[in-house]
Design a protein around this motif. Structure first.
Motif, PDB file in Angstrom:
ATOM      1  N   PRO A   1     -12.620  25.248  26.059  1.00  0.00           N
ATOM      2  CA  PRO A   1     -13.223  25.230  27.399  1.00  0.00           C
ATOM      3  C   PRO A   1     -12.450  24.420  28.423  1.00  0.00           C
ATOM      4  N   SER A   2     -11.818  23.324  28.004  1.00  0.00           N
ATOM      5  CA  SER A   2     -11.123  22.466  28.968  1.00  0.00           C
ATOM      6  C   SER A   2      -9.696  22.910  29.251  1.00  0.00           C
ATOM      7  N   GLY A   3      -9.209  23.950  28.566  1.00  0.00           N
ATOM      8  CA  GLY A   3      -7.852  24.435  28.815  1.00  0.00           C
ATOM      9  C   GLY A   3      -6.804  23.514  28.239  1.00  0.00           C
ATOM     10  N   GLY A   4      -5.620  23.515  28.889  1.00  0.00           N
ATOM     11  CA  GLY A   4      -4.521  22.709  28.388  1.00  0.00           C
ATOM     12  C   GLY A   4      -3.611  23.488  27.470  1.00  0.00           C
ATOM     13  N   ALA A   5      -2.726  22.761  26.756  1.00  0.00           N
ATOM     14  CA  ALA A   5      -1.677  23.395  25.967  1.00  0.00           C
ATOM     15  C   ALA A   5      -1.812  23.099  24.485  1.00  0.00           C
ATOM     16  N   VAL A   6      -1.299  24.040  23.678  1.00  0.00           N
ATOM     17  CA  VAL A   6      -1.040  23.809  22.267  1.00  0.00           C
ATOM     18  C   VAL A   6       0.470  23.906  22.054  1.00  0.00           C
ATOM     19  N   THR A   7       0.965  23.233  21.009  1.00  0.00           N
ATOM     20  CA  THR A   7       2.404  23.275  20.720  1.00  0.00           C
ATOM     21  C   THR A   7       2.658  24.401  19.723  1.00  0.00           C
ATOM     22  N   PHE A   8       2.963  25.576  20.217  1.00  0.00           N
ATOM     23  CA  PHE A   8       3.098  26.753  19.367  1.00  0.00           C
ATOM     24  C   PHE A   8       4.497  26.814  18.746  1.00  0.00           C
ATOM     25  N   THR A   9       4.527  26.978  17.417  1.00  0.00           N
ATOM     26  CA  THR A   9       5.782  27.158  16.695  1.00  0.00           C
ATOM     27  C   THR A   9       5.476  27.665  15.302  1.00  0.00           C
ATOM     28  N   VAL A  10       6.459  28.241  14.656  1.00  0.00           N
ATOM     29  CA  VAL A  10       6.396  28.549  13.231  1.00  0.00           C
ATOM     30  C   VAL A  10       7.362  27.587  12.551  1.00  0.00           C
ATOM     31  N   PRO A  11       6.861  26.587  11.825  1.00  0.00           N
ATOM     32  CA  PRO A  11       7.752  25.583  11.232  1.00  0.00           C
ATOM     33  C   PRO A  11       8.880  26.186  10.413  1.00  0.00           C
ATOM     34  N   SER A  12      10.030  25.507  10.448  1.00  0.00           N
ATOM     35  CA  SER A  12      11.228  25.996   9.783  1.00  0.00           C
ATOM     36  C   SER A  12      11.068  26.023   8.269  1.00  0.00           C
ATOM     37  N   ALA A  13      11.807  26.927   7.646  1.00  0.00           N
ATOM     38  CA  ALA A  13      11.798  27.030   6.195  1.00  0.00           C
ATOM     39  C   ALA A  13      12.455  25.801   5.576  1.00  0.00           C
ATOM     40  N   GLY A  14      12.007  25.449   4.380  1.00  0.00           N
ATOM     41  CA  GLY A  14      12.603  24.327   3.666  1.00  0.00           C
ATOM     42  C   GLY A  14      11.647  23.724   2.660  1.00  0.00           C
ATOM     43  N   GLU A  15      12.188  22.838   1.822  1.00  0.00           N
ATOM     44  CA  GLU A  15      11.392  22.187   0.789  1.00  0.00           C
ATOM     45  C   GLU A  15      10.305  21.314   1.397  1.00  0.00           C
ATOM     46  N   MET A  16       9.138  21.317   0.748  1.00  0.00           N
ATOM     47  CA  MET A  16       8.002  20.517   1.198  1.00  0.00           C
ATOM     48  C   MET A  16       7.275  19.926   0.001  1.00  0.00           C
ATOM     49  N   THR A  17       6.706  18.759   0.222  1.00  0.00           N
ATOM     50  CA  THR A  17       5.721  18.211  -0.695  1.00  0.00           C
ATOM     51  C   THR A  17       4.410  18.117   0.065  1.00  0.00           C
ATOM     52  N   MET A  18       3.401  18.811  -0.431  1.00  0.00           N
ATOM     53  CA  MET A  18       2.088  18.807   0.180  1.00  0.00           C
ATOM     54  C   MET A  18       1.156  17.936  -0.671  1.00  0.00           C
TER      55      MET A  18
END
Length: 474
Positions: free
Chosen positions: A369-386
């Motif tokens: 409702p208040s508008g504004g921005a989101v930081t849109f991206t598709v994170p880069s490929a690579g190793e991850m620990t979740m």
């Protein structure tokens, strides 16, 4: 990178005759070799030129190490020594401890190692044992066993005394994001500071206009595109920037080390989403330059934020990310991890040069409702620990997944975009080459945290040190 601070005391036989005749030369040679070897590893080593053979020398060396603020203790037993001396040194330090010796039949080091380790177990003092003589003849336990333990132990020690900033309160009824401040203080020795949303608003309205303009100009010039429309205007974006600067000031003034922010629905309905704040704080750079990444989760997820802080510490200070476990692609074996509007800027490219990351980000309208921005991206490929800290009947467990982010095919991405409709958010695509059904059955949160790299061994050691049940998804 923040290196673990490691202190090492070398122990040897206190008897003068046996030391001079049997062990002095062997001790000196192995002590020098250990110092030289460890100087090439990712640690900050503090050691001594002489072996500790008396109670007085043990006390002197350990007192000096404590003044240096070391986080992990190595009790080096290159030759036979009296176990009670090793125990004295370990208890003086009171730190996660490694007993290190060798398997050379001429040193009697194994006898000292087992005698000291057995004595520590008699008093219930957990420790790690490594028998290695700085050669390649046996598996290199320093890389595969010792360093993961050191990184984990240093992280646990660094965690002590940290201050968590809890901004707002429980968001959207998400109980798994709630926490018990006194449980944290007892288990992790982490303090917490509850801060109202209103403090962001109050400070944002008082931020100097020139400071807002400088950060706003840097932001719009750094990202790949800003898609202005009736919901995402220059005025709305500047207000988000003011909120970001206000949050930075709160962090500095309250001496916070990591945090979580409620945001929804209060600020998203009536003020502005805090997506710019979380994206930039997690990334570790802005118009003023580089700074230490500040792990901060969305939707007031305290356990998510603590998971991020632990991942940051074991990785030596890497930026961390936070996301929803939103969709399971059973056919393509992918788990879709969008965020409600913010994605850590580092993962937009994984570059050391921040400008390359920022160019992969678009500022798009937030469908709030208040508008504004989101930081849109598709994170880069690579190793991850979740990872994710969760509680079952009040007791903590940690879910651990070593995986990777992948770049989805155009068909997969287009189908997901179509399914989401107007509600487009930054999203990572996590490879799920594990038992997905088990994951669905046991995973105890709708959120997950992550860091670039492989740190499963370190997290297992963190769990052992904190007496937390590890749940490895593989």
């Amino acid at each position: 990178m923040s290196l673990p601070k490691v202190g090492m005391v070398t122990f040897s036989d206190p008897r003068e005759h046996e030391y001079k005749v049997l062990y002095e030369e062997k001790t000196a040679v192995r002590m020098a070799k250990a110092v030289s070897y460890f100087s090439e590893m990712d640690m900050e080593l503090f050691s001594f030129d002489i072996a500790a053979r008396s109670a007085e020398e043990i006390d002197r060396q350990t007192a000096e190490l404590k003044e240096k603020g070391v986080e992990v203790f190595i009790a080096y037993i290159p030759c036979w020594t009296w176990p009670n001396g090793v125990v004295r040194g370990v208890l003086n330090m009171g730190l996660p401890t490694i007993l290190l010796s060798n398997d050379d039949p001429g040193t009697h080091g194994t006898v000292g190692l087992l005698g000291s380790g057995g004595a520590l177990n008699q008093i219930g003092y957990r420790h790690m044992r490594i028998q290695q003589d700085f050669t390649e003849e046996r598996p290199n336990l320093f890389d595969t066993k010792m360093m993961p333990y050191i990184r984990a132990a240093a992280a646990v020690e660094k965690l002590k005394g940290k201050i968590f900033g809890f901004i707002g309160g429980r968001s959207l009824g998400i109980d798994t994001g709630s926490f018990d401040p006194m449980q944290w203080k007892k288990l992790f020795q982490v303090d917490s500071d509850h801060i109202d949303h209103e403090e962001i608003i109050r400070r944002a309205e008082a931020i100097d206009g020139e400071r807002i303009d400088a950060t706003y100009n840097w932001l719009v010039q750094s990202v790949g595109e800003v898609r202005y429309d009736e919901k995402l205007t220059e005025e709305r974006l500047k207000y988000q920037v003011a909120c970001y600067l206000a949050t930075k000031d709160i962090i500095n003034d309250r001496h916070l080390d990591f945090g979580a922010i409620k945001c929804m629905p209060d600020l998203t309905n009536f003020r502005a989403p805090q997506c710019i704040s979380t994206a930039l704080l997690n990334g570790g750079y802005d118009a003023d330059g580089d700074f230490e990444p500040f792990p901060i989760s969305c939707e007031a997820d305290a356990d998510g934020a603590l998971s991020m802080e632990i991942l940051k510490l074991i990785s030596g200070g890497m930026p961390t990310m936070f996301a929803d476990v939103s969709h399971i692609g059973y056919k393509e074996k992918l788990i879709y991890l969008p965020n409600c509007g913010s994605m850590c800027t580092y993962y937009a490219g994984r570059h050391c040069e921040r400008c390359k990351n920022m160019k992969n980000i678009e500022l798009r309208r937030a469908n709030r409702p208040s508008g504004g921005a989101v930081t849109f991206t598709v994170p880069s490929a690579g190793e991850m620990t979740m990872a994710r800290l969760c509680r079952v009947d009040g007791k903590y467990q940690m879910f651990i997944i070593e995986t990777e982010f992948v770049t989805p095919s155009k068909e997969i991405l287009d189908a997901f975009v179509k399914a989401r409709g107007v509600h487009q958010l930054p999203v990572a695509f996590m490879k799920a080459d594990f038992d997905i059904e088990k994951f669905i059955d046991v995973f105890n949160s709708n959120h997950i945290s992550g860091v670039a790299g492989k740190y499963k061994k370190e997290l297992l050691e963190v769990c052992r040190l904190l007496d937390i049940e590890p749940v490895v998804i593989a």
